[in-house]
Design a protein around this motif. Structure first.
Motif, mmCIF file in Angstrom:
data_model
loop_
_atom_site.group_PDB
_atom_site.id
_atom_site.type_symbol
_atom_site.label_atom_id
_atom_site.label_comp_id
_atom_site.label_asym_id
_atom_site.label_seq_id
_atom_site.Cartn_x
_atom_site.Cartn_y
_atom_site.Cartn_z
ATOM 1 N N LEU A 249 0.746 -1.070 -0.507
ATOM 2 C CA LEU A 249 -0.161 -0.076 0.143
ATOM 3 C C LEU A 249 0.827 0.992 -0.270
ATOM 4 C CD1 LEU A 249 -2.835 1.256 -0.038
ATOM 5 C CD2 LEU A 249 -2.558 1.397 2.740
ATOM 6 N N ALA A 250 2.169 1.031 0.823
ATOM 7 C CA ALA A 250 2.738 2.117 0.231
ATOM 8 C C ALA A 250 3.591 2.001 -1.099
ATOM 9 C CB ALA A 250 3.692 1.895 1.825
ATOM 10 N N ARG A 251 4.382 1.956 -1.333
ATOM 11 C CA ARG A 251 4.488 1.741 -2.452
ATOM 12 C C ARG A 251 3.639 2.183 -3.820
ATOM 13 N NH1 ARG A 251 7.345 -3.582 -1.226
ATOM 14 N NH2 ARG A 251 5.895 -4.541 -2.456
ATOM 15 N N LEU A 252 2.477 1.921 -3.641
ATOM 16 C CA LEU A 252 1.342 2.417 -4.510
ATOM 17 C C LEU A 252 0.884 3.562 -4.267
ATOM 18 C CD1 LEU A 252 -0.614 1.663 -6.421
ATOM 19 C CD2 LEU A 252 -2.154 0.926 -5.020
ATOM 20 N N ARG A 257 0.301 8.854 2.508
ATOM 21 C CA ARG A 257 -0.942 8.953 1.863
ATOM 22 C C ARG A 257 -1.744 7.764 2.063
ATOM 23 N NH1 ARG A 257 -0.513 10.861 -3.414
ATOM 24 N NH2 ARG A 257 -1.474 13.162 -2.700
ATOM 25 N N ALA A 258 -0.883 7.298 2.008
ATOM 26 C CA ALA A 258 -1.071 5.299 3.316
ATOM 27 C C ALA A 258 -1.674 5.635 4.233
ATOM 28 C CB ALA A 258 0.045 4.186 2.641
ATOM 29 N N ALA A 259 -1.137 6.105 5.249
ATOM 30 C CA ALA A 259 -1.439 5.991 6.313
ATOM 31 C C ALA A 259 -1.978 7.844 6.545
ATOM 32 C CB ALA A 259 0.725 7.126 7.175
ATOM 33 N N VAL A 260 -2.675 8.129 6.255
ATOM 34 C CA VAL A 260 -3.329 8.552 5.612
ATOM 35 C C VAL A 260 -4.765 7.977 5.859
ATOM 36 C CG1 VAL A 260 -5.035 10.841 4.667
ATOM 37 C CG2 VAL A 260 -2.288 11.142 5.425
ATOM 38 N N LEU A 261 -4.974 6.805 4.522
ATOM 39 C CA LEU A 261 -6.437 6.077 4.328
ATOM 40 C C LEU A 261 -5.749 5.322 5.493
ATOM 41 C CD1 LEU A 261 -7.770 5.170 2.220
ATOM 42 C CD2 LEU A 261 -6.184 3.678 1.742
ATOM 43 N N ALA A 316 -11.564 -2.013 0.022
ATOM 44 C CA ALA A 316 -11.020 -3.178 -0.015
ATOM 45 C C ALA A 316 -9.746 -3.082 -0.132
ATOM 46 C CB ALA A 316 -11.846 -3.104 -1.573
ATOM 47 N N LEU A 317 -9.348 -2.116 -0.277
ATOM 48 C CA LEU A 317 -8.137 -1.671 -1.162
ATOM 49 C C LEU A 317 -6.918 -2.009 0.435
ATOM 50 C CD1 LEU A 317 -5.392 -0.744 -2.822
ATOM 51 C CD2 LEU A 317 -5.963 1.621 -2.100
ATOM 52 N N LEU A 318 -7.795 -1.724 2.066
ATOM 53 C CA LEU A 318 -7.490 -1.772 3.126
ATOM 54 C C LEU A 318 -7.162 -2.743 3.534
ATOM 55 C CD1 LEU A 318 -8.474 1.938 5.039
ATOM 56 C CD2 LEU A 318 -5.948 1.289 3.936
ATOM 57 N N ASP A 319 -8.556 -3.587 3.255
ATOM 58 C CA ASP A 319 -8.418 -5.327 2.967
ATOM 59 C C ASP A 319 -7.359 -6.218 2.436
ATOM 60 O OD1 ASP A 319 -11.838 -5.303 2.989
ATOM 61 O OD2 ASP A 319 -10.791 -4.993 5.073
ATOM 62 N N VAL A 320 -6.881 -5.603 1.264
ATOM 63 C CA VAL A 320 -5.515 -6.142 0.598
ATOM 64 C C VAL A 320 -4.390 -5.794 1.660
ATOM 65 C CG1 VAL A 320 -4.058 -6.463 -1.580
ATOM 66 C CG2 VAL A 320 -6.487 -6.018 -1.623
ATOM 67 N N GLY A 321 -4.469 -4.810 2.012
ATOM 68 C CA GLY A 321 -3.221 -4.035 2.863
ATOM 69 C C GLY A 321 -2.808 -4.819 3.888
ATOM 70 N N ALA A 322 -3.911 -5.373 4.963
ATOM 71 C CA ALA A 322 -4.172 -6.387 6.012
ATOM 72 C C ALA A 322 -3.844 -7.516 5.536
ATOM 73 C CB ALA A 322 -5.302 -5.914 6.700
ATOM 74 N N ILE A 323 -4.170 -7.925 4.474
ATOM 75 C CA ILE A 323 -3.681 -9.031 4.323
ATOM 76 C C ILE A 323 -2.223 -9.248 3.642
ATOM 77 C CG2 ILE A 323 -3.808 -11.375 2.092
ATOM 78 C CD1 ILE A 323 -6.560 -10.326 1.579
ATOM 79 N N ASP A 324 -1.470 -8.316 3.344
ATOM 80 C CA ASP A 324 -0.481 -8.135 3.165
ATOM 81 C C ASP A 324 0.369 -7.792 3.973
ATOM 82 O OD1 ASP A 324 2.134 -5.557 2.388
ATOM 83 O OD2 ASP A 324 1.999 -7.545 1.516
ATOM 84 N N ARG A 325 0.492 -7.243 5.293
ATOM 85 C CA ARG A 325 1.159 -7.534 6.001
ATOM 86 C C ARG A 325 0.657 -9.283 6.770
ATOM 87 N NH1 ARG A 325 -1.490 -2.867 6.664
ATOM 88 N NH2 ARG A 325 -3.521 -3.211 8.156
ATOM 89 N N SER A 326 -0.005 -9.579 6.614
ATOM 90 C CA SER A 326 -0.270 -11.393 7.598
ATOM 91 C C SER A 326 -0.049 -12.390 6.949
ATOM 92 C CB SER A 326 -1.923 -11.362 7.557
ATOM 93 O OG SER A 326 -2.395 -12.094 5.926
ATOM 94 N N VAL A 327 0.645 -12.367 5.729
ATOM 95 C CA VAL A 327 1.773 -13.013 4.934
ATOM 96 C C VAL A 327 2.693 -13.051 5.333
ATOM 97 C CG1 VAL A 327 -0.257 -13.753 3.840
ATOM 98 C CG2 VAL A 327 1.031 -12.570 3.065
ATOM 99 N N ARG A 328 3.458 -11.887 5.760
ATOM 100 C CA ARG A 328 5.039 -11.483 5.722
ATOM 101 C C ARG A 328 5.465 -11.945 6.933
ATOM 102 N NH1 ARG A 328 6.870 -7.653 2.186
ATOM 103 N NH2 ARG A 328 8.546 -7.001 3.522
#
Length: 328
Positions: A249-252, A257-261, A316-328
């Motif tokens: 999300l941060a790269r996107l 801006r990701a922190a604001v979202l 939906a975008l934040l849900d993708v970010g949460a999945i990204d964190r959970s699998v790392r």
């Protein structure tokens, strides 16, 4: 008044502690245990700890009076790595340090016989002190340690994020009343009038659940400069910041801006959004406009305030970010 004097090098070396410090929390909670309270929840906590922890309190309270000096050896730097690491360091304190610090304690109040025995630093006495601290941790914190950790982590994340995006100068301005940054001096309400010159060593800032009213510093100027301050409260106070943005999300969007979202957990005003994300009001407004134009948030004006909330696409975008964190 405490005045902490910074150089340019000190600003570079100043940081917020990475973890809660269990021994600082122990000592500062012992202060609160001895104070008259008006909050019913705190009064219930006091009664429970006093009722269940009498044996440990008989050994700890003579070392930690309600007011004034307490020995620095009770809060070793190693405690940042956890209670057991801090306790090991405490029990390894040299006899010279024990006797010197207990002698200073005797300058403020009549010395309890137990405190005199601690000054001698024999193994049986230190072992009893360690057992008392472990027992007190159990009775004073117990299951509430996760709540204590959550508040401290929320404060630490917010300060560290502000420092990352705006520098140490910006982070030192976040404290407000009671801890005022007037470059190059950080001024704090304090029981005694003193100056601390960092001289290139930097400052370690430790947020604390049990610290209140005024920050606390180590008494010995030869020790690494440390300032423990009250972690900002949640609930009626400022909203705790969200977790750091996921890497994708941060790269996107960019880190800010990701922190604001991610700060948009429920509807909030632009001012609240700025506080949550640790950015200026103008920056929050600017980022909100970009996120709105991308369809990630919606904004509505109500009287004199603009209220923002996540759209389904933003969620939906934040849900993708949460999945990204959970699998790392």
């Amino acid at each position: 008044m405490l005045r902490i004097h910074f150089t340019a090098g000190d600003l570079v070396r100043t940081r917020v502690a990475d973890n809660p410090d269990p021994l600082w929390e122990s000592v500062l909670s012992l202060h609160q245990l001895q104070e008259r309270q008006s909050n019913p929840a705190v009064i219930r906590w006091q009664k429970r700890v006093i009722r269940n922890g009498r044996a440990s309190l008989r050994l700890l309270l003579p070392l930690v009076p309600a007011r004034g000096y307490f020995p620095d050896f009770l809060t070793p730097a190693e405690s940042a790595e956890g209670f057991e690491a801090g306790l090991d360091a405490l029990l390894s304190t040299s006899r010279a340090q024990l006797s010197g610090q207990i002698a200073r304690l005797a300058g403020d109040q009549p010395l309890h016989p137990w405190a005199r025995s601690v000054a001698e630093g024999t193994s049986p006495v230190l072992r009893r002190l360690g057992e008392a601290l472990r027992d007190y941790q159990h009775h004073a914190f117990g299951r509430s340690w996760q709540r204590i950790r959550a508040r401290i982590e929320a404060d630490r994340t917010w300060r560290a994020r502000t420092q990352w995006h705006g520098g140490t100068d910006a982070m030192l301005r976040t404290f407000g009343r009671g801890l005022c940054w007037r470059p190059p001096v950080l001024e704090s309400d304090y029981p005694v009038d003193m100056d601390m010159h960092l001289e290139g060593r930097g400052l370690l800032l430790i947020p604390s659940y049990f610290c209140h009213r005024t920050p606390v510093a180590l008494a010995d100027p030869s020790l690494p400069p440390t300032l423990v301050y009250p972690a900002r409260s949640v609930g009626p106070g400022p909203t705790p910041p969200p977790a750091a943005a996921g890497p994708r999300l941060a790269r996107l969007l960019g880190h800010t801006r990701a922190a604001v979202l991610e700060s948009l957990g429920g509807e909030c005003t632009t001012s609240e959004l700025a506080r949550r994300a640790g950015v200026s009001l103008s920056s929050a407004s600017e980022h909100a406009a970009v996120l709105r134009s991308a369809g990630l948030i919606s904004s509505n004006r109500l009287r004199n305030c603009v209220h923002h909330s996540l759209t389904p696409v933003g969620l939906a975008l934040l849900d993708v970010g949460a999945i990204d964190r959970s699998v790392r």
